[in-house]
Motif scaffolding. Structure first.
Motif, PDB file in Angstrom:
ATOM      1  N   GLU A  53       3.165 -12.447  35.154  1.00 31.79           N
ATOM      2  CA  GLU A  53       2.470 -13.729  35.254  1.00 31.79           C
ATOM      3  C   GLU A  53       1.306 -13.671  36.233  1.00 31.79           C
ATOM      4  OE1 GLU A  53       5.192 -16.892  36.037  1.00 31.79           O
ATOM      5  OE2 GLU A  53       6.524 -16.303  34.432  1.00 31.79           O
ATOM      6  N   ASN A  54       0.937 -12.475  36.693  1.00 32.26           N
ATOM      7  CA  ASN A  54      -0.173 -12.344  37.629  1.00 32.26           C
ATOM      8  C   ASN A  54      -1.497 -12.444  36.888  1.00 32.26           C
ATOM      9  OD1 ASN A  54       1.438 -11.924  39.905  1.00 32.26           O
ATOM     10  ND2 ASN A  54       1.792  -9.826  39.285  1.00 32.26           N
ATOM     11  N   LYS A  55      -2.382 -13.322  37.360  1.00 29.25           N
ATOM     12  CA  LYS A  55      -3.678 -13.511  36.718  1.00 29.25           C
ATOM     13  C   LYS A  55      -4.696 -12.490  37.238  1.00 29.25           C
ATOM     14  CE  LYS A  55      -2.586 -17.524  34.715  1.00 29.25           C
ATOM     15  NZ  LYS A  55      -1.421 -17.266  33.957  1.00 29.25           N
ATOM     16  N   GLN A  56      -4.703 -12.259  38.546  1.00 32.93           N
ATOM     17  CA  GLN A  56      -5.670 -11.365  39.161  1.00 32.93           C
ATOM     18  C   GLN A  56      -5.013  -9.996  39.322  1.00 32.93           C
ATOM     19  OE1 GLN A  56      -6.095 -13.509  42.778  1.00 32.93           O
ATOM     20  NE2 GLN A  56      -7.651 -14.864  41.988  1.00 32.93           N
ATOM     21  N   GLN A  57      -5.459  -9.042  38.536  1.00 32.45           N
ATOM     22  CA  GLN A  57      -4.855  -7.731  38.617  1.00 32.45           C
ATOM     23  C   GLN A  57      -5.847  -6.667  38.172  1.00 32.45           C
ATOM     24  OE1 GLN A  57      -1.419  -8.449  36.387  1.00 32.45           O
ATOM     25  NE2 GLN A  57      -2.432  -8.736  34.463  1.00 32.45           N
ATOM     26  N   ALA A  58      -5.599  -5.457  38.648  1.00 35.06           N
ATOM     27  CA  ALA A  58      -6.390  -4.303  38.234  1.00 35.06           C
ATOM     28  C   ALA A  58      -5.447  -3.310  37.605  1.00 35.06           C
ATOM     29  CB  ALA A  58      -7.083  -3.692  39.447  1.00 35.06           C
ATOM     30  N   SER A  59      -6.004  -2.391  36.875  1.00 31.19           N
ATOM     31  CA  SER A  59      -5.199  -1.405  36.188  1.00 31.19           C
ATOM     32  C   SER A  59      -5.555  -0.018  36.702  1.00 31.19           C
ATOM     33  CB  SER A  59      -5.464  -1.491  34.683  1.00 31.19           C
ATOM     34  OG  SER A  59      -4.834  -0.430  34.024  1.00 31.19           O
ATOM     35  N   VAL A  60      -4.534   0.768  37.053  1.00 29.21           N
ATOM     36  CA  VAL A  60      -4.718   2.164  37.415  1.00 29.21           C
ATOM     37  C   VAL A  60      -3.964   2.975  36.374  1.00 29.21           C
ATOM     38  CG1 VAL A  60      -4.306   3.958  39.125  1.00 29.21           C
ATOM     39  CG2 VAL A  60      -4.947   1.670  39.869  1.00 29.21           C
ATOM     40  N   SER A  61      -4.693   3.837  35.672  1.00 30.94           N
ATOM     41  CA  SER A  61      -4.091   4.652  34.624  1.00 30.94           C
ATOM     42  C   SER A  61      -4.145   6.119  35.022  1.00 30.94           C
ATOM     43  CB  SER A  61      -4.833   4.468  33.305  1.00 30.94           C
ATOM     44  OG  SER A  61      -4.840   3.114  32.932  1.00 30.94           O
ATOM     45  N   GLU A  78      -9.831  11.910  45.325  1.00 31.29           N
ATOM     46  CA  GLU A  78     -10.224  11.671  46.718  1.00 31.29           C
ATOM     47  C   GLU A  78     -10.795  10.274  46.913  1.00 31.29           C
ATOM     48  OE1 GLU A  78     -10.082  15.729  45.552  1.00 31.29           O
ATOM     49  OE2 GLU A  78     -11.596  14.304  44.905  1.00 31.29           O
ATOM     50  N   ARG A  79     -11.419   9.714  45.904  1.00 28.80           N
ATOM     51  CA  ARG A  79     -12.032   8.387  45.999  1.00 28.80           C
ATOM     52  C   ARG A  79     -11.146   7.278  45.464  1.00 28.80           C
ATOM     53  NH1 ARG A  79     -16.763   8.297  42.677  1.00 28.80           N
ATOM     54  NH2 ARG A  79     -16.788   6.141  43.349  1.00 28.80           N
ATOM     55  N   LEU A  80      -9.916   7.598  45.096  1.00 27.68           N
ATOM     56  CA  LEU A  80      -9.030   6.626  44.452  1.00 27.68           C
ATOM     57  C   LEU A  80      -8.735   5.435  45.358  1.00 27.68           C
ATOM     58  CD1 LEU A  80      -7.293   5.951  41.975  1.00 27.68           C
ATOM     59  CD2 LEU A  80      -5.445   7.246  43.022  1.00 27.68           C
ATOM     60  N   GLU A  81      -8.377   5.694  46.613  1.00 29.72           N
ATOM     61  CA  GLU A  81      -8.018   4.601  47.522  1.00 29.72           C
ATOM     62  C   GLU A  81      -9.189   3.672  47.768  1.00 29.72           C
ATOM     63  OE1 GLU A  81      -5.661   3.782  51.702  1.00 29.72           O
ATOM     64  OE2 GLU A  81      -6.105   5.836  51.114  1.00 29.72           O
ATOM     65  N   SER A  82     -10.374   4.221  48.013  1.00 29.69           N
ATOM     66  CA  SER A  82     -11.537   3.359  48.272  1.00 29.69           C
ATOM     67  C   SER A  82     -11.899   2.525  47.042  1.00 29.69           C
ATOM     68  CB  SER A  82     -12.729   4.195  48.728  1.00 29.69           C
ATOM     69  OG  SER A  82     -13.107   5.109  47.718  1.00 29.69           O
ATOM     70  N   MET A  83     -11.726   3.097  45.853  1.00 36.76           N
ATOM     71  CA  MET A  83     -12.024   2.353  44.619  1.00 36.76           C
ATOM     72  C   MET A  83     -11.022   1.217  44.403  1.00 36.76           C
ATOM     73  SD  MET A  83     -14.173   2.196  42.217  1.00 36.76           S
ATOM     74  CE  MET A  83     -14.472   1.864  40.507  1.00 36.76           C
ATOM     75  N   ILE A  84      -9.742   1.491  44.700  1.00 35.33           N
ATOM     76  CA  ILE A  84      -8.716   0.440  44.553  1.00 35.33           C
ATOM     77  C   ILE A  84      -8.986  -0.695  45.532  1.00 35.33           C
ATOM     78  CG2 ILE A  84      -6.271  -0.070  44.913  1.00 35.33           C
ATOM     79  CD1 ILE A  84      -5.649   2.682  43.716  1.00 35.33           C
ATOM     80  N   VAL A 110       3.387   8.554  42.581  1.00 36.84           N
ATOM     81  CA  VAL A 110       3.779   8.200  43.949  1.00 36.84           C
ATOM     82  C   VAL A 110       2.551   8.061  44.833  1.00 36.84           C
ATOM     83  CG1 VAL A 110       4.997   9.052  45.987  1.00 36.84           C
ATOM     84  CG2 VAL A 110       6.094   9.160  43.763  1.00 36.84           C
ATOM     85  N   LYS A 111       1.505   8.840  44.571  1.00 32.51           N
ATOM     86  CA  LYS A 111       0.261   8.723  45.344  1.00 32.51           C
ATOM     87  C   LYS A 111      -0.330   7.324  45.187  1.00 32.51           C
ATOM     88  CE  LYS A 111      -4.231  10.850  46.027  1.00 32.51           C
ATOM     89  NZ  LYS A 111      -4.104  11.209  47.415  1.00 32.51           N
ATOM     90  N   VAL A 112      -0.359   6.799  43.958  1.00 28.69           N
ATOM     91  CA  VAL A 112      -0.885   5.453  43.722  1.00 28.69           C
ATOM     92  C   VAL A 112       0.021   4.417  44.394  1.00 28.69           C
ATOM     93  CG1 VAL A 112      -1.476   3.753  41.953  1.00 28.69           C
ATOM     94  CG2 VAL A 112      -1.997   6.161  41.581  1.00 28.69           C
ATOM     95  N   MET A 113       1.338   4.600  44.308  1.00 27.24           N
ATOM     96  CA  MET A 113       2.273   3.676  44.952  1.00 27.24           C
ATOM     97  C   MET A 113       2.104   3.681  46.460  1.00 27.24           C
ATOM     98  SD  MET A 113       5.734   4.399  42.838  1.00 27.24           S
ATOM     99  CE  MET A 113       5.706   4.587  41.074  1.00 27.24           C
ATOM    100  N   ASP A 114       1.857   4.848  47.044  1.00 31.73           N
ATOM    101  CA  ASP A 114       1.661   4.951  48.485  1.00 31.73           C
ATOM    102  C   ASP A 114       0.379   4.248  48.915  1.00 31.73           C
ATOM    103  OD1 ASP A 114       0.943   7.523  50.863  1.00 31.73           O
ATOM    104  OD2 ASP A 114       2.335   5.846  51.076  1.00 31.73           O
TER     105      ASP A 114
END
Length: 130
Positions: A53-61, A78-84, A110-114
């Motif tokens: 039910e979240n309206k504001q969300q992003a997708s990481v694939s 290497e740029r994943l965290e800054s982009m998120i 797990v990297k994305v979860m961290d």
């Protein structure tokens, strides 16, 4: 006439069976206590038939070959965290939907979860509906 029975009941009580039960219970509670389990990331895992039910969300694939995509834009690891963080700016309850291929190595997910945990972002693991 002397009527005495040969079978006398012994007034002694054997504690060996009681101590066995106490030690088994002690071992059981020590193994199942929450202090032994490591801290885990709090994840919101939807059931396969439910909807978010979240309206504001992003997708990481994460694709089968290990490439990362943030909202369909390919990003280097290497740029994943800054982009998120850039994508989540200004959102009231930031939430990421993690879409990971079933054959990827667990350390990529797990990297994305961290990253989400460090930046206090909720994460939802996308599943295939039944």
């Amino acid at each position: 006439m002397n009527l005495r029975s040969r079978n006398k009941v012994s007034p002694d009580f054997s504690m060996s069976s009681m101590t066995d039960i106490v030690f088994l219970l002690l071992v059981f509670f020590l193994l199942t206590s929450p202090s032994i389990t490591p801290q885990a990331l709090d994840l919101i895992l939807p059931s396969a038939s439910g909807r978010s039910e979240n309206k504001q969300q992003a997708s990481v694939s994460i694709t089968k070959d290990g490439a990362f995509f943030v909202d369909a834009v390919e990003v280097e690891e290497e740029r994943l965290e800054s982009m998120i963080i850039k994508t989540m700016e200004g959102q009231e309850k930031p939430t990421i939907i993690l879409r990971a291929d079933g054959d990827i190595a667990l350390n990529k997910a797990v990297k994305v979860m961290d990253i989400a945990n460090r930046n206090k972002i909720n994460i939802i693991l996308a599943v295939k509906p039944e």
